[in-house]
Scaffold this active site. Structure first.
Site, PDB file in Angstrom:
ATOM      1  N   SER A 199       3.855 -13.945   4.563  1.00  0.00           N
ATOM      2  CA  SER A 199       3.021 -13.998   5.708  1.00  0.00           C
ATOM      3  C   SER A 199       3.102 -15.720   6.028  1.00  0.00           C
ATOM      4  O   SER A 199       2.950 -16.429   5.607  1.00  0.00           O
ATOM      5  CB  SER A 199       2.968 -13.349   7.060  1.00  0.00           C
ATOM      6  OG  SER A 199       2.920 -13.784   8.632  1.00  0.00           O
ATOM      7  N   ASP A 252      12.688  -8.766  10.916  1.00  0.00           N
ATOM      8  CA  ASP A 252      11.467  -9.319  11.582  1.00  0.00           C
ATOM      9  C   ASP A 252      11.575 -10.169  12.541  1.00  0.00           C
ATOM     10  O   ASP A 252      12.087 -11.712  12.284  1.00  0.00           O
ATOM     11  CB  ASP A 252      10.918 -10.117   9.774  1.00  0.00           C
ATOM     12  CG  ASP A 252       9.536 -10.644   9.693  1.00  0.00           C
ATOM     13  OD1 ASP A 252       8.749 -10.641  11.066  1.00  0.00           O
ATOM     14  OD2 ASP A 252       8.419 -10.787   8.957  1.00  0.00           O
ATOM     15  N   HIS A 264       8.016  -6.828   9.791  1.00  0.00           N
ATOM     16  CA  HIS A 264       7.620  -8.535   9.334  1.00  0.00           C
ATOM     17  C   HIS A 264       7.075  -7.398   7.996  1.00  0.00           C
ATOM     18  O   HIS A 264       6.726  -8.593   6.835  1.00  0.00           O
ATOM     19  CB  HIS A 264       6.629  -8.491  10.249  1.00  0.00           C
ATOM     20  CG  HIS A 264       6.021 -10.165   9.591  1.00  0.00           C
ATOM     21  ND1 HIS A 264       6.320 -10.299   9.055  1.00  0.00           N
ATOM     22  CD2 HIS A 264       4.438 -10.309   9.728  1.00  0.00           C
ATOM     23  CE1 HIS A 264       5.418 -12.021   9.181  1.00  0.00           C
ATOM     24  NE2 HIS A 264       4.179 -11.313   9.915  1.00  0.00           N
TER      25      HIS A 264
END
Length: 273
Positions: free
Chosen positions: A107, A214, A248
């Site tokens: 991320s 996601d 995610h």
């Protein structure tokens, strides 16, 4: 992993807390780079998998995150975070001179790791990006256009199909559960541009992991950045794994055994090349 160790380094903006999961006879070093609002302690399972695969694993809590110094979740310049991660790499290399170095970024950590590869790519053997914040990520621009940043924390349900992951995240006192902060959003916007303009990473092998559900870092926007970072997405240098239905945090998803097998298989190919 009961044998985890702790280090405290002098970071660019104060003390930097570093996790180490040692290995008695490692064949490579893995450096884990965590995402926004969380901390490296959430990567213990990843560290365990990499350790069983032969890695000595290191992972800092970024400034303003976890047990490191700084106002919570405030990053005014991601170049400083990259410099901090490089200091951790120096710590690891001093302990394990000559071993290959693999960078694994999730991320926000994918943004940091991408910039690291642009600055220090010659030091890396491989780069693994999980749900990376690069390319066309629209959230900073949307929030910066508002007079006041809304107090809307990350939804635990957006992380994984495994409800236990969201519950642990919600209960974790080292996770930030408040709103995003304007200086950090401004730094995100700047660094997205910096990475977009910073050139590709040449022949460095890159593994890109992403869930196709996601909603925090949508796949199409990341694809733009990954393709650019890898010089057009050459199959010789980019390995792509997109997981149907995954959210995610693919390292904590219900199919994480598949994800871990993809990571270790990729590293086997790179390390034996």
């Amino acid at each position: 992993m009961s044998d985890a160790r702790e280090h405290v380094l002098a970071g660019t903006r104060g003390t930097l807390f570093v996790h180490e999961w040692p290995h008695p006879h490692p064949r490579y070093v893995a450096l884990l780079v965590h995402g926004y609002g969380e901390h490296a302690g959430r990567y213990e399972e990843v560290a365990g998998v990499l350790g069983e695969h032969g890695a000595a694993v290191y992972a800092p809590d970024h400034m303003g995150h976890g047990r490191s110094a700084g106002e919570r979740v405030v990053v005014t310049d991601f170049e400083d975070v990259v410099t901090d991660v490089h200091a951790v790499a120096d710590l690891a290399r001093a302990a394990h001179p000559g071993l290959p170095l693999v960078l694994v970024g999730h991320s926000m950590g994918g943004l940091i790791s991408s910039r690291y590869a642009q600055r220090y790519g010659e030091e890396l053997t491989a780069l693994v990006l999980s749900g990376p914040v690069i390319g066309a990520w629209e959230l900073p621009g949307r929030l910066l256009a508002l007079d006041e940043i809304p107090d809307t924390p990350i939804s635990p349900a957006s992380l994984s199909r495994d409800p236990a992951v969201g519950a642990a995240y919600a209960a974790d006192p080292l996770v930030w559960h408040g709103p995003m902060k304007r200086p950090t959003l401004e730094a995100f916007a700047r660094t997205l541009e910096t990475v977009a303009e910073g050139g590709d990473v040449g022949r460095l092998p890159v593994l890109w992991l992403h869930g196709d559900d996601d909603r925090l870092v949508p796949l199409p926007g990341s694809r733009t950045g990954v393709v650019r970072l890898t010089g057009g997405g050459s199959p010789g240098h980019l390995t792509e794994r997109i997981y149907p239905g995954a959210r995610h945090e693919v390292f904590l998803e219900t199919n994480r055994a598949e994800v871990f097998a993809d990571v270790t298989g990729f590293l086997d190919r790179v390390l034996t090349a």
